[in-house]
Enzyme design. Structure first.
Site, PDB file in Angstrom:
ATOM      1  N   ARG A 195       0.697   5.209  17.262  1.00  0.00           N
ATOM      2  CA  ARG A 195       0.251   6.204  16.277  1.00  0.00           C
ATOM      3  C   ARG A 195       0.629   7.639  16.606  1.00  0.00           C
ATOM      4  O   ARG A 195       1.120   8.357  15.730  1.00  0.00           O
ATOM      5  CB  ARG A 195      -1.262   6.073  16.016  1.00  0.00           C
ATOM      6  N   ASP A 213       0.822  -1.223   0.000  1.00  0.00           N
ATOM      7  CA  ASP A 213       0.000   0.000   0.000  1.00  0.00           C
ATOM      8  C   ASP A 213       0.847   1.260   0.000  1.00  0.00           C
ATOM      9  O   ASP A 213       0.667   2.137  -0.843  1.00  0.00           O
ATOM     10  CB  ASP A 213      -0.915   0.035   1.240  1.00  0.00           C
TER      11      ASP A 213
HETATM   12  N1  ARG Z   1      -7.930  -2.826  16.252  1.00  0.00           N
HETATM   13  C1  ARG Z   1      -6.650  -2.372  16.645  1.00  0.00           C
HETATM   14  C2  ARG Z   1      -6.667  -0.899  16.906  1.00  0.00           C
HETATM   15  O1  ARG Z   1      -7.514  -0.215  16.405  1.00  0.00           O
HETATM   16  C3  ARG Z   1      -5.565  -2.781  15.708  1.00  0.00           C
HETATM   17  C4  ARG Z   1      -5.576  -2.239  14.338  1.00  0.00           C
HETATM   18  C5  ARG Z   1      -4.370  -2.786  13.665  1.00  0.00           C
HETATM   19  N2  ARG Z   1      -4.275  -2.702  12.284  1.00  0.00           N
HETATM   20  C6  ARG Z   1      -3.946  -3.750  11.494  1.00  0.00           C
HETATM   21  N3  ARG Z   1      -3.471  -3.483  10.335  1.00  0.00           N
HETATM   22  N4  ARG Z   1      -4.075  -4.986  11.855  1.00  0.00           N
HETATM   23  O2  ARG Z   1      -5.829  -0.406  17.604  1.00  0.00           O
END
Ligand code: ARG
Length: 397
Positions: free
Chosen positions: A92, A12
Site C-alpha cells: 500500500r 469496482d
Molecule cells: N487483512 C489483510 C490486510 O489488512 C488483507 C486485506 C486484503 N484485501 C482483500 N481484498 N482481500 O492486510
C-alpha cells in the site's frame, strides 16, 4: 479537476472511472502497479483506455517492492499477530508513493482508490499519500457512493463498463509476498475454507509423497541464493512460491484484528514468505545473542504493528530499522528446509557468525566447558529467588 486513480482492472475501480467522470466531472488518469500479482497489465491498460481515461500508467514496481518493502519485512520477521506476513499491507505505501508521483507530474487535484470504509487499506493509502503531499485530496468512491452490489452492476451496465458473467464471490489481493482472500463462505470462521479459493498451494493429498529440500542463503538478513543459485529478490521469491506451493506449504487461516476494530476471518497463501521468514528467524537464533533476540522480538512486533496499521510513514519505523539493520549485519548463512505435505521444518543451518560452539555444547570428551563453574553460578543466579522463597515460607509457618 484531475484525479489519479489506483486502478486494478476489476469491476469496482472500472465503475469508479465512470463515477469520477460523472460525479466530479473529472479527467481521470489511471495507475496500475505490477507488484507480482501475475495479471496482464496490457489488458488492464486497454480496459482503462476504453473507459475514457486521459492517461494510463503501467508501472513495473516488482523490484522496488521487494527491495524496499519486502526485504525490510524479512529483516523484521514481520508477522502481524504472529500469523500474517503483512503482504497486502506492504504494497500500500508503494502504491501511494506512485500515485503521488503521477499526481505531481500531472498537477492533479486528487488521488482516488478503491478501498472500502471497513478495512485497513484505506488507512494505509491515505496516511501514505497525505504524508507525502498534504495538498492532495483523497477520494474514496466506495465510501461515498453507497452502492449495493446489484446497484453497482446496474450502474456498470448503464455506463458501458464490461461485467464478467462469472464474477468471483471472493475478494482477492495478491503480490509477490502473498495472496489474501476474503468474503463469501470465508466469512464464517467456523467453516473450513473451500478448496476452490487456493491458487498458489496444492491440496495436501496432491502434494508429492516425497519431501522436498530447499536451502536459502542470506546476506545481511535478506535471501540471496536459492538451492545454491544466486538470484535477484524478485526471481527468488517467485521461484520459492512455486516450489513451496507445490508441497502445499503456505496456507494461513487467521482471525485477525483490523485497525477499525472489526475481527475478520482472513485466508492467505504465502509459500515463499513462510519459508523465508522461518529460515530467517532460525538463522538469527544462530548468530544473535540471547539479549539481542529478546529485544529484537519487541522491535519486530512494533515494526509489523506500524506497517499493518498504516503508519509506514511514521519515523518510528526508520528508528526501529536502524536497530534492526545493526543486528542484520551478522545475519549471514544458509538454512535448509524440508517441505512435506504442507509442513515446513528447518533441518539445518550454518553461518560464519555462528555463536554455536561445538566444544562448549558437546557431551563428548573434547568438551572444554568446565562443569565446576556451574556450582557457584547456580548459587548466585538463584540467590534472590531462593531467599524470597525461604522468607515467604517462614512467614507462612
Ligand atoms: N487483512 C489483510 C490486510 O489488512 C488483507 C486485506 C486484503 N484485501 C482483500 N481484498 N482481500 O492486510
Amino acid at each position: 479537476m484531475k484525479v489519479i486513480l489506483a486502478y486494478s482492472g476489476g469491476l469496482d475501480t472500472s465503475v469508479m472511472i465512470k463515477w469520477l467522470q460523472e460525479k466530479y466531472g473529472a479527467e481521470v488518469v489511471t495507475v496500475t502497479l505490477d507488484v507480482g500479482q501475475g495479471e496482464d497489465l496490457a489488458l488492464i491498460e486497454e480496459r482503462a483506455r476504453k473507459l475514457g481515461v486521459v492517461e494510463h500508467y503501467s508501472i513495473d514496481a516488482k523490484e522496488e517492492f521487494v527491495e524496499n518493502y519486502v526485504f525490510p519485512a524479512v529483516k523484521a520477521n514481520a508477522m502481524y499477530e504472529g500469523k500474517y506476513p503483512v503482504s497486502t499491507a506492504l504494497s500500500r505505501p508503494l502504491i501511494a508513493k506512485k500515485l503521488v508521483e503521477v499526481a505531481e507530474k500531472h498537477g492533479a487535484d486528487a488521488v482516488a482508490h478503491g478501498c472500502t470504509g471497513k478495512g485497513n487499506d484505506q488507512v494505509r493509502i491515505e496516511v501514505a499519500v497525505r504524508s507525502l503531499n498534504p495538498d492532495l485530496k483523497v477520494i474514496a468512491p466506495v465510501r461515498e457512493w453507497g452502492l449495493t452490489r446489484e446497484a453497482e452492476i446496474e450502474y456498470a451496465r448503464k455506463h458501458g463498463v464490461p461485467v464478467e458473467e462469472r464474477r468471483s464471490i471472493y475478494s482477492v489481493d495478491q503480490n509477490l509476498w502473498g495472496r489474501s482472500i476474503e468474503c463469501g463462505p470465508l466469512e464464517d470462521p467456523a467453516e473450513e475454507p473451500p478448496e476452490e479459493i487456493f491458487e498458489w498451494t496444492l491440496p495436501l493429498r496432491e502434494a508429492p509423497d516425497q519431501p522436498g529440500y530447499v536451502s536459502i542463503k542470506f546476506e545481511r538478513g535478506v535471501p540471496v541464493e536459492l538451492n545454491g543459485e544466486r538470484l535477484d529478490g524478485v526471481s527468488l521469491i517467485a521461484r520459492l512460491n512455486k516450489l513451496a506451493g507445490m508441497h502445499g506449504v503456505g496456507r494461513i487461516d487467521h482471525v485477525e484484528d483490523r485497525l477499525v476494530g472489526i475481527k475478520s476471518r482472513e485466508v492467505y497463501e504465502c509459500p515463499a514468505a513462510l519459508c523465508i521468514l522461518e529460515a530467517h528467524r532460525d538463522l538469527e537464533k544462530l548468530v544473535l545473542t540471547k539479549h539481542e533476540l529478546m529485544f529484537k522480538e519487541l522491535v519486530d512486533r512494533e515494526w509489523a504493528h506500524l506497517v499493518y496499521t498504516g503508519l509506514w510513514a511514521d519515523p518510528l519505523r526508520e528508528d526501529l530499522e536502524a536497530f534492526i539493520n545493526s543486528c542484520e549485519d551478522r545475519v549471514e548463512g544458509e538454512v535448509r528446509l524440508k517441505l512435506f505435505k504442507g509442513s515446513l521444518i528447518v533441518v539445518g543451518r550454518s553461518s560464519p557468525y555462528s555463536l554455536y560452539e561445538h566444544s562448549l555444547a558437546t557431551y563428548g570428551a573434547e568438551s572444554r566447558f568446565d562443569q565446576s563453574w556451574s556450582k557457584g553460578f547456580i548459587e548466585l543466579w538463584g540467590l534472590q529467588s531462593m531467599t524470597a522463597r525461604w522468607k515467604k515460607r517462614r512467614k507462612e509457618a
